[in-house]
Design a protein around this motif. Structure first.
Motif, PDB file in Angstrom:
ATOM      1  N   PRO A 155       0.806  -1.221   0.000  1.00 42.93           N
ATOM      2  CA  PRO A 155       0.000   0.000   0.000  1.00 42.93           C
ATOM      3  C   PRO A 155       0.839   1.270   0.000  1.00 42.93           C
ATOM      4  CG  PRO A 155       0.002  -0.980   2.181  1.00 42.93           C
ATOM      5  CD  PRO A 155       0.657  -1.975   1.262  1.00 42.93           C
ATOM      6  N   GLU A 156       2.107   1.166   0.381  1.00 44.61           N
ATOM      7  CA  GLU A 156       2.954   2.358   0.441  1.00 44.61           C
ATOM      8  C   GLU A 156       3.405   2.829  -0.938  1.00 44.61           C
ATOM      9  OE1 GLU A 156       6.031  -0.878   0.123  1.00 44.61           O
ATOM     10  OE2 GLU A 156       3.974  -0.653   0.849  1.00 44.61           O
ATOM     11  N   LEU A 157       3.224   1.995  -1.962  1.00 41.16           N
ATOM     12  CA  LEU A 157       3.661   2.343  -3.311  1.00 41.16           C
ATOM     13  C   LEU A 157       2.525   2.965  -4.105  1.00 41.16           C
ATOM     14  CD1 LEU A 157       5.768  -0.789  -4.349  1.00 41.16           C
ATOM     15  CD2 LEU A 157       6.579   1.380  -3.391  1.00 41.16           C
ATOM     16  N   GLY A 158       2.840   3.998  -4.854  1.00 38.84           N
ATOM     17  CA  GLY A 158       1.868   4.566  -5.779  1.00 38.84           C
ATOM     18  C   GLY A 158       1.644   3.640  -6.959  1.00 38.84           C
ATOM     19  N   GLU A 159       0.580   3.922  -7.717  1.00 40.32           N
ATOM     20  CA  GLU A 159       0.236   3.049  -8.829  1.00 40.32           C
ATOM     21  C   GLU A 159       1.350   2.973  -9.874  1.00 40.32           C
ATOM     22  OE1 GLU A 159      -2.263   0.951  -9.141  1.00 40.32           O
ATOM     23  OE2 GLU A 159      -2.911   1.539  -7.128  1.00 40.32           O
ATOM     24  N   ALA A 160       1.971   4.105 -10.181  1.00 37.49           N
ATOM     25  CA  ALA A 160       3.013   4.113 -11.205  1.00 37.49           C
ATOM     26  C   ALA A 160       4.215   3.287 -10.764  1.00 37.49           C
ATOM     27  CB  ALA A 160       3.423   5.541 -11.527  1.00 37.49           C
ATOM     28  N   GLU A 161       4.619   3.466  -9.516  1.00 40.89           N
ATOM     29  CA  GLU A 161       5.786   2.741  -9.025  1.00 40.89           C
ATOM     30  C   GLU A 161       5.508   1.247  -8.927  1.00 40.89           C
ATOM     31  OE1 GLU A 161       9.006   2.909  -5.311  1.00 40.89           O
ATOM     32  OE2 GLU A 161       7.165   4.111  -5.240  1.00 40.89           O
ATOM     33  N   TYR A 162       4.340   0.903  -8.392  1.00 44.29           N
ATOM     34  CA  TYR A 162       4.005  -0.517  -8.290  1.00 44.29           C
ATOM     35  C   TYR A 162       3.873  -1.134  -9.682  1.00 44.29           C
ATOM     36  CZ  TYR A 162       1.830  -4.911  -7.030  1.00 44.29           C
ATOM     37  OH  TYR A 162       1.571  -6.261  -6.885  1.00 44.29           O
ATOM     38  N   GLY A 163       3.216  -0.424 -10.578  1.00 44.30           N
ATOM     39  CA  GLY A 163       3.027  -0.947 -11.927  1.00 44.30           C
ATOM     40  C   GLY A 163       4.343  -1.173 -12.643  1.00 44.30           C
ATOM     41  N   ALA A 164       5.305  -0.278 -12.452  1.00 41.48           N
ATOM     42  CA  ALA A 164       6.603  -0.450 -13.089  1.00 41.48           C
ATOM     43  C   ALA A 164       7.308  -1.699 -12.563  1.00 41.48           C
ATOM     44  CB  ALA A 164       7.468   0.782 -12.847  1.00 41.48           C
ATOM     45  N   GLY A 165       7.237  -1.924 -11.261  1.00 37.13           N
ATOM     46  CA  GLY A 165       7.852  -3.109 -10.688  1.00 37.13           C
ATOM     47  C   GLY A 165       7.174  -4.387 -11.149  1.00 37.13           C
ATOM     48  N   GLU A 166       5.854  -4.372 -11.175  1.00 39.11           N
ATOM     49  CA  GLU A 166       5.112  -5.553 -11.630  1.00 39.11           C
ATOM     50  C   GLU A 166       5.421  -5.843 -13.095  1.00 39.11           C
ATOM     51  OE1 GLU A 166       0.532  -7.277 -11.987  1.00 39.11           O
ATOM     52  OE2 GLU A 166       0.863  -5.184 -11.412  1.00 39.11           O
ATOM     53  N   ARG A 167       5.426  -4.797 -13.906  1.00 40.79           N
ATOM     54  CA  ARG A 167       5.699  -4.973 -15.333  1.00 40.79           C
ATOM     55  C   ARG A 167       7.096  -5.561 -15.549  1.00 40.79           C
ATOM     56  NH1 ARG A 167       4.189  -0.360 -16.603  1.00 40.79           N
ATOM     57  NH2 ARG A 167       6.205   0.678 -16.570  1.00 40.79           N
ATOM     58  N   ALA A 168       8.087  -5.086 -14.784  1.00 37.64           N
ATOM     59  CA  ALA A 168       9.449  -5.591 -14.930  1.00 37.64           C
ATOM     60  C   ALA A 168       9.524  -7.074 -14.550  1.00 37.64           C
ATOM     61  CB  ALA A 168      10.408  -4.775 -14.075  1.00 37.64           C
ATOM     62  N   PHE A 169       8.868  -7.448 -13.442  1.00 36.11           N
ATOM     63  CA  PHE A 169       8.919  -8.847 -13.009  1.00 36.11           C
ATOM     64  C   PHE A 169       8.219  -9.760 -14.011  1.00 36.11           C
ATOM     65  CE2 PHE A 169       7.012 -12.419 -10.612  1.00 36.11           C
ATOM     66  CZ  PHE A 169       8.184 -13.047 -10.221  1.00 36.11           C
ATOM     67  N   LEU A 170       7.017  -9.380 -14.426  1.00 36.55           N
ATOM     68  CA  LEU A 170       6.272 -10.224 -15.354  1.00 36.55           C
ATOM     69  C   LEU A 170       6.951 -10.297 -16.710  1.00 36.55           C
ATOM     70  CD1 LEU A 170       2.570  -9.230 -14.559  1.00 36.55           C
ATOM     71  CD2 LEU A 170       3.961 -11.052 -13.556  1.00 36.55           C
ATOM     72  N   SER A 171       7.527  -9.191 -17.158  1.00 34.57           N
ATOM     73  CA  SER A 171       8.239  -9.199 -18.439  1.00 34.57           C
ATOM     74  C   SER A 171       9.451 -10.116 -18.380  1.00 34.57           C
ATOM     75  CB  SER A 171       8.668  -7.785 -18.819  1.00 34.57           C
ATOM     76  OG  SER A 171       7.543  -6.957 -19.043  1.00 34.57           O
TER      77      SER A 171
END
Length: 222
Positions: A155-171
């Motif tokens: 919850p401490e991460l904003g949408e942009a920051e969380y999305g970037a991390g998720e995108r990197a892991f899934l990619s």
């Protein structure tokens, strides 16, 4: 599987390999999995891992060691930490008095492999990491539900920051030659997992582009 069923299953497995104080160890393990910061990394995830293991058990070499690794692989979980797997392996080693040293090492190595940063070495680790990622090949709705639970743990991460991390892991997963290292899960889940990953990455990429366009528009009309 009920809580009492999980307890009994764990204690049978623990005692079968010479482990001590199974009830006490299970109580500690269950307390960790019930911590309030967890939404995905809970006993529900372990239940699902055990169901997957049971489905494939006839094909799994040393299934008891895979099961021990699955029980313990997320026992330590601090959402922002990078060493959860190492600390979980340490926790396992600290509890494993009475186990054969070779078994202790194989289980610890399998727990460490669930970082998913390097290919697993050996069958116990390969089955552990594949079962841990079996949720990638679930239905579209179940995959999305898992994603929401994972998001709730940060919850401490904003949408942009969380999305970037998720995108990197899934990619990173999608770029691998294969997501699943065992032949059974590769045959049963690879295509569905890749479909889910591509769809999610496309959604994240679209959201990123929309956010950038919105920012530019706001600047232009300010």
């Amino acid at each position: 599987m009920s809580s009492s069923g999980l307890h009994d299953r764990f204690c049978r497995l623990w005692h079968a390999h010479g482990g001590r104080d199974a009830g006490q160890v299970f109580a500690g393990l269950a307390a960790h999995y019930a911590e309030p910061q967890r939404h995905y990394h809970t006993l529900a995830h372990i239940r699902r891992c055990l169901r997957t293991l049971d489905h494939y058990r006839p094909a799994v070499p040393q299934p008891d060691l895979v099961e021990l690794a699955l029980w313990c692989h997320d026992v330590i979980y601090a959402p922002a930490a990078r060493d959860n797997e190492a600390r979980s392996a340490d926790w396992w080693r600290a509890q494993a008095a009475g186990f054969a040293p070779a078994s202790v090492d194989l289980v610890a190595d399998a727990i460490l492999a669930t970082t998913h940063r390097q290919p697993p070495t050996g069958a116990v680790a390969a089955w552990t990491v594949d079962i841990d990622l079996a949720g990638l090949a679930l239905s579209r709705s179940s995959f999305a539900r898992d994603g929401r639970k994972l998001r709730a743990e940060r919850p401490e991460l904003g949408e942009a920051e969380y999305g970037a991390g998720e995108r990197a892991f899934l990619s990173g997963l999608l770029a691998r030659a294969r997501i699943y290292y065992t032949e059974a899960l590769y045959a049963d889940g690879e295509a569905r997992a890749r479909e889910n990953l591509r769809r999610r990455i496309a959604t994240l990429t679209g959201a990123r582009h929309a956010g950038a366009a919105g920012g530019l528009s706001a600047l232009g009309t300010g």
